[in-house]
Motif scaffolding. Structure first.
Motif, PDB file in Angstrom:
ATOM      1  N   GLY A  19      42.039  39.745  28.794  1.00 50.49           N
ATOM      2  CA  GLY A  19      42.401  40.305  30.089  1.00 50.49           C
ATOM      3  C   GLY A  19      43.910  40.447  30.225  1.00 50.49           C
ATOM      4  N   ASP A  20      44.421  40.137  31.408  1.00 53.76           N
ATOM      5  CA  ASP A  20      45.852  40.287  31.705  1.00 53.76           C
ATOM      6  C   ASP A  20      46.444  38.930  32.060  1.00 53.76           C
ATOM      7  N   HIS A  26      53.968  42.797  31.688  1.00 53.75           N
ATOM      8  CA  HIS A  26      53.008  43.878  31.474  1.00 53.75           C
ATOM      9  C   HIS A  26      53.693  45.224  31.695  1.00 53.75           C
ATOM     10  N   PRO A  27      53.456  46.198  30.816  1.00 49.09           N
ATOM     11  CA  PRO A  27      54.110  47.509  30.958  1.00 49.09           C
ATOM     12  C   PRO A  27      53.832  48.195  32.289  1.00 49.09           C
ATOM     13  N   TYR A 101      45.323  47.635  24.405  1.00 49.27           N
ATOM     14  CA  TYR A 101      44.896  46.458  25.172  1.00 49.27           C
ATOM     15  C   TYR A 101      45.546  46.445  26.549  1.00 49.27           C
ATOM     16  N   GLN A 102      46.843  46.788  26.611  1.00 49.99           N
ATOM     17  CA  GLN A 102      47.562  46.754  27.880  1.00 49.99           C
ATOM     18  C   GLN A 102      47.173  47.918  28.801  1.00 49.99           C
ATOM     19  N   ARG A 107      38.671  43.476  31.835  1.00 52.01           N
ATOM     20  CA  ARG A 107      38.642  42.026  32.004  1.00 52.01           C
ATOM     21  C   ARG A 107      39.409  41.586  33.250  1.00 52.01           C
ATOM     22  N   CYS A 108      40.554  42.216  33.488  1.00 49.24           N
ATOM     23  CA  CYS A 108      41.347  41.892  34.673  1.00 49.24           C
ATOM     24  C   CYS A 108      40.557  42.180  35.940  1.00 49.24           C
ATOM     25  N   LEU A 109      39.859  43.283  35.962  1.00 50.40           N
ATOM     26  CA  LEU A 109      39.048  43.647  37.127  1.00 50.40           C
ATOM     27  C   LEU A 109      37.951  42.617  37.364  1.00 50.40           C
ATOM     28  N   GLN A 110      37.334  42.148  36.294  1.00 52.75           N
ATOM     29  CA  GLN A 110      36.307  41.112  36.407  1.00 52.75           C
ATOM     30  C   GLN A 110      36.887  39.820  36.965  1.00 52.75           C
ATOM     31  N   VAL A 111      38.049  39.439  36.458  1.00 47.70           N
ATOM     32  CA  VAL A 111      38.668  38.174  36.878  1.00 47.70           C
ATOM     33  C   VAL A 111      39.050  38.217  38.354  1.00 47.70           C
TER      34      VAL A 111
END
Length: 332
Positions: A19-20, A26-27, A101-102, A107-111
Motif C-alpha cells: 500500500g502507501d 510519495h510522488p 507501485y506508486q 491497497r491504500c483505498l482498502q486501508v
C-alpha cells in the motif's frame, strides 16, 4: 517491452502487499505541492472584485496550471526512468516497478476505508466520521452511521476507476510517464476542480480534462466490476449490477463518477448517492441503486472485495494483452 511487462506486474503486487506507507515520501504529494505552488504564483496580481476580466484571467491561469503541471510531471518522470534504464536495464525495470507501485492505490483505498469500517464496528461514530472525512470531499460532521458507511462505499466504488483501473490502464499503455500524467490530471481535479466561488473558473480546465481522460477508463472499470460481481459469490448480484449500471450510470453531474458507483450499488443491492453537503451547502443529487436493504458497515468490506477483484481481473487482462502484443511483434 519485456522489462515493462515485468515491472507492470511487480508494481501491482507491491501495491497489493504494501500500500502507501505513511513514513515514505510519495510522488503524488509532490504533485500536490507543485499544483499548490503553481496556483499561488499564477493567481498573484488578480483583481479582487468579481468581473468578466477576472473570470477570463482565471480561466487562462487554469489552463496554464494544467500545462505547467503536466509538462513538469512528464519531464521529471521521463528523465528518471530514462536515466535508470541507461545505467542498466534491470535497474530501469526496478525503478519502473516502484513507479508503477506508486501510481496504483488499491491497497491504500482498502486501508483508509477499512478504518471507517473498524470504527463503525466498534460503535464509535465520531471516530468513523473523522476517518471518512479523510477520504471524501463532502461535509461529514452531521452524517449518521449509515451516511458514513455510504460515503465510504461511494468513495471505494468511484475510486475503483480513478485510483485503480484508470491509472493501471494508462500505465500499461504508456508506462509510468503516462501513468503519472494521468495522476497529475486526477490530482489537479481533486484540488481545483470544484464548482465554488474560488475554483469555478480557475479549475474549469482541470475538471474538463479529468472528464476526458476518465471517459473510457470509467466505462471499462464498470464492465470489469460487473464481471467481478458475477464471479464473487452469493454476496454479489451480477445481473442486478448490470441492470443498475444500465439505468443509473448517468445519474451524476460528472459523466464518469456514477459508472462504477452504480455497478457497486446494484451488486450489493443497496442505494447510494442522494443529497450531500459540501462546504456547508447542500447539493441535490439523484439516488443510485434500489434500497433493497439498509446500508450497513459490512458493505464497506464488500465494496473493497469487489474493487480488489476488479483490479486483479484488469491486471491479468493487461498482462495478457501486453504479452500477446510483445510476442506478436517479436519483442520477447
Amino acid at each position: 517491452m519485456k522489462y515493462h511487462i515485468l515491472a507492470f506486474g511487480a508494481g501491482f503486487l507491491l501495491d497489493q502487499i504494501f500500500g502507501d506507507p505513511y513514513f515514505l515520501p510519495h510522488p503524488i504529494r509532490g504533485i500536490g505541492w507543485l499544483i499548490a505552488k503553481t496556483e499561488k504564483a499564477l493567481r498573484s496580481g488578480n483583481p479582487q472584485e468579481d468581473s468578466p476580466e477576472r473570470e477570463a484571467a482565471e480561466r487562462r491561469q487554469g489552463k496554464l496550471l494544467v500545462a505547467i503541471v503536466l509538462l513538469l510531471t512528464g519531464m521529471f518522470t521521463a528523465l528518471i526512468l530514462a536515466g535508470a534504464y541507461a545505467l542498466y536495464p534491470r535497474i530501469g525495470m526496478v525503478v519502473e516497478a516502484v513507479m508503477t507501485y506508486q501510481i496504483l492505490a488499491a491497497r491504500c483505498l482498502q486501508v483508509e476505508s477499512g478504518k471507517v469500517w473498524k470504527h463503525l464496528k466498534a460503535g464509535n461514530p465520531e471516530a468513523a466520521r473523522e476517518a471518512v472525512s479523510m477520504i471524501v470531499g463532502r461535509d461529514t460532521q452531521n452524517l449518521t452511521e449509515e451516511g458514513v458507511a455510504k460515503a465510504a462505499i461511494e468513495t471505494v466504488a468511484e475510486n475503483t476507476s480513478d485510483g485503480v483501473i484508470a491509472p493501471m490502464l494508462y500505465t500499461a499503455l504508456g508506462g509510468p510517464v503516462l501513468g503519472f500524467l494521468y495522476k497529475a490530471v486526477n490530482t489537479m481535479d481533486s484540488m481545483v476542480g470544484y464548482k465554488n466561488d474560488r475554483y469555478l473558473h480557475f479549475g474549469r480546465a482541470a475538471a474538463k480534462l479529468d472528464d476526458v481522460v476518465n471517459f473510457l477508463p470509467a466505462r471499462i472499470s464498470a464492465l470489469l466490476m460487473i464481471v467481478a460481481a458475477f464471479l464473487s459469490g452469493k454476496s454479489y448480484n451480477g445481473r442486478q449490477a448490470w441492470r443498475i449500471w444500465h439505468r443509473d450510470s448517468r445519474k451524476h453531474a460528472s459523466p464518469n463518477s456514477a459508472q462504477t458507483e452504480s455497478v457497486c450499488a446494484g451488486a450489493l443491492g443497496i442505494q447510494l448517492a442522494g443529497d450531500a453537503s459540501y462546504f456547508g451547502k447542500v447539493v441535490k443529487k439523484p439516488y443510485i441503486g434500489d434500497p433493497k436493504r439498509q446500508v450497513e458497515y459490512e458493505d464497506i468490506r464488500r465494496a473493497n472485495r469487489l474493487m480488489n477483484r476488479t483490479a486483479w481481473i484488469c491486471e491479468l487482462l493487461c498482462l495478457g494483452i501486453l504479452t500477446w502484443v510483445a510476442a506478436g511483434c517479436g519483442w520477447l
